[in-house]
Scaffold this active site. Sequence first.
Site, short mmCIF file in Angstrom:
data_model
loop_
_atom_site.label_atom_id
_atom_site.label_comp_id
_atom_site.label_asym_id
_atom_site.label_seq_id
_atom_site.Cartn_x
_atom_site.Cartn_y
_atom_site.Cartn_z
N SER A 7 -27.44 88.04 -1.68
CA SER A 7 -28.58 87.87 -3.12
C SER A 7 -28.37 89.60 -3.61
CB SER A 7 -29.67 87.44 -3.04
OG SER A 7 -30.37 87.65 -4.26
N HIS A 32 -24.56 85.53 -4.37
CA HIS A 32 -25.74 84.88 -5.06
C HIS A 32 -26.33 85.62 -5.95
CE1 HIS A 32 -29.17 81.88 -5.09
NE2 HIS A 32 -29.69 82.87 -5.18
N MET A 67 -32.96 80.38 -12.99
CA MET A 67 -34.42 80.28 -13.25
C MET A 67 -34.69 80.68 -14.49
SD MET A 67 -35.30 82.43 -9.45
CE MET A 67 -33.26 83.17 -9.59
N PHE A 142 -39.25 86.62 -7.42
CA PHE A 142 -39.16 88.06 -6.81
C PHE A 142 -38.41 87.90 -5.26
CE2 PHE A 142 -42.75 87.68 -9.42
CZ PHE A 142 -42.66 88.69 -10.29
N GLY A 144 -38.09 89.60 -1.39
CA GLY A 144 -39.03 90.32 -0.44
C GLY A 144 -40.22 89.63 -0.10
N ASP A 174 -33.10 79.54 0.07
CA ASP A 174 -33.16 81.01 -0.57
C ASP A 174 -34.74 81.51 -0.52
OD1 ASP A 174 -32.88 83.06 -2.30
OD2 ASP A 174 -32.64 81.73 -3.92
#
Length: 224
Positions: A7, A32, A67, A142, A144, A174
Site C-alpha cells: 500500500s 494497493h 474510501m 489511516f 499504522g 487490509d
Amino acid sequence: MVELAPSILASDFAHLADEVRAAERGGGTVIHVDVMDGHFVPNITLGPPMVKSLRKVTSLPLDCHLMIENPDDFIPAFADAGADWISVHYEACRHLHRTLELIAQHDMRPAVVINPATRVNFLVEILPMVHHVLVMSVNPGFGGQSFIPNALTKIRRLAELRQEMGLGFRIEVDGGVAKDTIARIVEAGADLLVAGSAIFDNGNAEENARELLGLARQASGLKA
Ligand code: DX5
Ligand code: ZN
C-alpha cells in the site's frame, strides 16, 4: 496463491517510483492505492492523477481502494487513469449492484470492501459479481493501526461462502498486516495481503516485502 499488495499510502511520495520498484523487487505483485476524500473517512490522500503517474512506472495491477462517497462519479476518471481493480465500500454505496456493474462496464475488476462493523452476510447477493472482497482489519482512514482480530472470523466465513456458492472471488485483507499477524491471516483463508507501514516505514521496502511474503507463503503451505 497468496499475493502481497504493498500500500503506497505509507511510502515516500517524493520517491514514489523508487518505492514501488523496491516493493516489486521484494515480491509485491499488486499495488494497493488508497483513495480518501475527507468525507467517508477522516483523511484526504490522492486521486486519478496519482494513478496516472503510477501507471507509467509499473505494469502490476493497480488496486484502487475507494474510501469515498459517491464513487460512481469517479469511476470513469479512474478507468482513464489506468486503474485495474476498483473496490468500493459497502457502507458508501446506496446501489452497490449498480456501482459494481459500472466498474465492470469500464473494463476494471469490481470489488467490495467491508468495514470492521459490517457483517459478511450482507454481501451474499453480490458475491457472484466481484473479483475480490476486501475485509478491513482496521477502521479505514489511516495507516499504522493495530489489526482487529475479528477480521479472522470474517475471512473464514467468506472462505466458507465461496465454497458453498461455488465462486472464485479472492479474499483481501487490509490494515495491520505485519510480520506478527500475517500467518494467522493467511491461515484463515486470505490470499491478497495489503501492507503499508510494515513495508515502507523503515525505508527498506524490498527486504520487508520479501520477509512478509516469505511468512505468508510458509503459512499457506502449512494450511494445505
Ligand atoms: C487504511 C488503508 C490501508 C493502509 C494500511 O484505511 O486502507 O490500505 O495503507 O496501512 P497499514 O498496513 O499500515 O495498516
Ligand atoms: Zn486500503
